[in-house]
Enzyme design. Structure first.
Site, PDB file in Angstrom:
ATOM      1  N   LYS A 175      34.820  31.172  62.213  1.00 47.79           N
ATOM      2  CA  LYS A 175      35.780  30.958  61.939  1.00 47.79           C
ATOM      3  C   LYS A 175      35.694  32.541  62.981  1.00 47.79           C
ATOM      4  O   LYS A 175      35.867  34.038  62.317  1.00 47.79           O
ATOM      5  CB  LYS A 175      36.803  31.122  60.797  1.00 47.79           C
ATOM      6  CG  LYS A 175      38.174  32.010  60.941  1.00 47.79           C
ATOM      7  CD  LYS A 175      38.626  32.787  60.524  1.00 47.79           C
ATOM      8  CE  LYS A 175      39.746  34.049  61.197  1.00 47.79           C
ATOM      9  NZ  LYS A 175      40.580  33.382  62.385  1.00 47.79           N
ATOM     10  N   GLU A 250      30.883  44.951  57.386  1.00 50.00           N
ATOM     11  CA  GLU A 250      30.494  45.196  58.236  1.00 50.00           C
ATOM     12  C   GLU A 250      31.954  45.787  59.164  1.00 50.00           C
ATOM     13  O   GLU A 250      32.844  45.337  59.422  1.00 50.00           O
ATOM     14  CB  GLU A 250      29.506  45.056  59.562  1.00 50.00           C
ATOM     15  CG  GLU A 250      28.877  44.660  59.330  1.00 50.00           C
ATOM     16  CD  GLU A 250      27.460  45.857  59.241  1.00 50.00           C
ATOM     17  OE1 GLU A 250      28.468  47.226  59.067  1.00 50.00           O
ATOM     18  OE2 GLU A 250      26.691  45.132  58.849  1.00 50.00           O
ATOM     19  N   CYS A 284      33.957  49.857  66.756  1.00 54.06           N
ATOM     20  CA  CYS A 284      33.616  50.557  64.972  1.00 54.06           C
ATOM     21  C   CYS A 284      32.351  51.723  65.316  1.00 54.06           C
ATOM     22  O   CYS A 284      32.610  52.436  63.844  1.00 54.06           O
ATOM     23  CB  CYS A 284      33.267  49.510  63.823  1.00 54.06           C
ATOM     24  SG  CYS A 284      32.083  47.714  64.537  1.00 54.06           S
ATOM     25  N   GLU A 384      40.703  55.700  60.507  1.00 55.74           N
ATOM     26  CA  GLU A 384      40.343  54.753  61.936  1.00 55.74           C
ATOM     27  C   GLU A 384      41.623  54.136  62.601  1.00 55.74           C
ATOM     28  O   GLU A 384      42.378  53.768  62.097  1.00 55.74           O
ATOM     29  CB  GLU A 384      39.490  53.884  61.504  1.00 55.74           C
ATOM     30  CG  GLU A 384      39.350  53.044  62.452  1.00 55.74           C
ATOM     31  CD  GLU A 384      38.441  51.992  62.285  1.00 55.74           C
ATOM     32  OE1 GLU A 384      38.191  50.819  61.505  1.00 55.74           O
ATOM     33  OE2 GLU A 384      36.485  51.841  62.706  1.00 55.74           O
TER      34      GLU A 384
END
Ligand code: UN1
Length: 494
Positions: A175, A250, A284, A384
């Site tokens: 997905k 992650e 990331c 972030e």
């Protein structure tokens, strides 16, 4: 491909069910449509899991070296299309073309690395405490695994998961992030062309709520591998936990680059620019904090401003462009929202901080590279942002730098620039991140090494490198007693 709807791939067939809604992906540089796709439903997820489960036993029983050979064929197909695929990456999510090609290369590298794993998949042999007894372990496939991937590395990250899962003998339901669905169909097409048996890899495009959630919750799926944002990751973990699944996460980062007074400043600045503004800061592993020792702070600040004033921001397909757009309207809104919140909180905005407008900029999602002199406790220095925003922080010495570097909820990647070997090793020891770079930027992980982080970056797992096999196998421990009598571990006289 304009006008043609790309289907779901279930049981080895591309299908466009007539009663499904469609969605499109758009080029963030100019708003043009890239592709049109099926919005999958829970019924599609059910069919995909069913196909994966049916295909699993034969794939599991295919010798691992043969599974590896198929991956080599996938790598060959991807390599033959590298330029076209690199352009598709750039058109669909906006990273500059050199990085688009890099994304494809990372995908190829990982598939090749995993192909070799088909001839390893090592277990252990361990001594027994008894005579005439052999103890060893085997790695076994888990079954049907779910791979849920983000848009920022739309060629590399799907294969980090799919190639690893497949060489270990699992079957997969994939997905992808909706805004890079074209890249996802290209990844799946390479497996189909390489001759992967029907049902071993299935693709269901569509929204997280209607496709992702039923996929994570279905009891036939034993492992979920997810890369994405921390809030979604938390939800994935909770949903998977109810079924006692292995959930591999992650998630985000707030990655610091430390520059000490004794650093090679030219190198440190190159590293900071690439780390912070490569992929428009949407990795990331992106450098989102520049932690600079007081003795070189003013010089670093001055030179950064100079360099950013000359930054070429524009069409990511142009080789001379330094930075393209951010990936979507949502990303643009999120980044600009952070800038506004930062200004309101009293952060000092030094460079950028706005949407670029006029001419071609008006058709795309362009955000100026942005530099804040940030307060240690403020949101700009701690959350972030996932965009081209760099927070500058001044520190006294190495100990202060490490304290600041570690004082966030994330722990993916970090970098230190210094010429002092003691400082370098002290930082390697003390930095609370899964990945540490010395005299190199926070981005650019290589596929043959484990990737992942500590704290809110995940739940303790790693992917890629040797960790990839851990992620996608069960261990079977075997005791073989050839003594021809009952031997009792822990009880027989010693
Ligand atoms: C990511 O940002 O999600 O370290 C992955 C890097 C890449 C992988 C990043 N090779 O920059």
């Amino acid at each position: 491909m304009a006008g043609e709807v790309r289907g779901l791939y279930i049981g080895g067939r591309w299908t466009v069910p007539s009663d499904r809604a469609h969605f499109t992906t758009r080029n963030p540089a100019n708003g043009e449509t890239v592709g049109e796709f099926v919005s999958g439903t829970p019924a599609d997820v059910d069919a995909a899991i069913g196909a994966a489960q049916k295909a699993f036993p034969a794939w599991r029983d295919t010798p691992a070296p043969k599974r590896g050979e198929l991956l080599l064929e996938v790598a060959r197909i991807l390599r033959g299309r590298k330029e076209a695929l690199g352009r598709t990456v750039t058109r669909e999510m906006g990273k500059v073309i050199a990085e688009g090609r890099g994304d494809v290369q990372e995908s190829i590298d990982f598939v090749e690395y995993m192909a070799g794993e088909g001839r390893r998949l090592f277990g252990e042999t361990v001594p027994s405490e008894l005579h005439s007894k052999l103890c060893l372990t085997f790695r076994e496939a888990k079954g049907v695994v779910a791979c849920i991937t983000p848009w920022n590395f739309p060629m590399a990250i799907p294969n980090w998961k799919i190639a690893a899962a497949l060489v270990c003998g699992n079957s997969v339901v994939f997905k992808p992030a909706s805004n890079t669905a074209q890249c996802a169909t290209e990844v799946v097409a390479a497996y189909e062309e390489a001759g992967l048996p029907p049902g071993v890899l299935n693709l269901v495009t569509g929204a997280g709520g209607t496709v992702g959630n039923p996929l994570i919750e279905d009891p036939r799926v034993r492992t979920v591998s997810f890369t994405g944002g921390v809030e979604t990751g938390r939800e994935v973990y909770v949903r998977g936990a109810k079924g006692l699944k292995m959930v591999h996460l992650e998630l985000g980062g707030k990655n610091p680059e430390i520059i000490l007074d004794d650093a090679n400043l030219d190198l440190a600045l190159e590293g900071a620019l690439f780390g912070a503004f490569g992929t428009s800061g949407q990795r990331c592993t992106a450098t989102s904090r520049l932690v600079v020792q007081a003795g070189v702070y003013d010089e670093v600040l001055g030179r950064l401003k100079e360099r950013l004033a000359k930054f070429r921001i524009g069409d990511p397909l142009e080789a001379s462009t330094d930075m393209g757009p951010v990936a979507s309207a949502d990303q643009e809104a999120k980044v600009l929202g952070y800038v506004e919140a930062g200004k309101k909180d009293g952060e000092r905005l030094l460079v950028g901080g706005s949407k670029l407008s006029g001419g071609a900029y008006d058709r795309g999602h362009y955000v100026a590279p942005t530099l804040f002199e940030a307060r240690r406790e403020g949101r700009i220095a701690r959350e972030e942002i996932f965009g081209p925003v760099l927070a500058l922080l001044k520190v006294r010495d190495l100990a202060d730098a490490i304290r600041v570097a570690n004082d966030v909820d994330y722990g993916l990647s970090s970098a230190i620039y210094t010429r002092d070997v003691n400082h370098a090793f002290e930082a390697v020891r003390a930095l609370e991140t899964g990945i540490v770079y010395v005299n190199a930027p926070t981005i650019g992980a290589e596929v043959q090494l484990p990737f992942g982080g500590v704290k809110n970056t995940g739940n303790g797992g790693r992917e890629a490198g040797s960790a990839a096999v851990e992620e996608f196998t069960e261990t079977k421990t075997v005791f073989l007693d050839f003594s021809n009598r009952l031997q009792k571990a822990q009880i027989d006289p010693r």
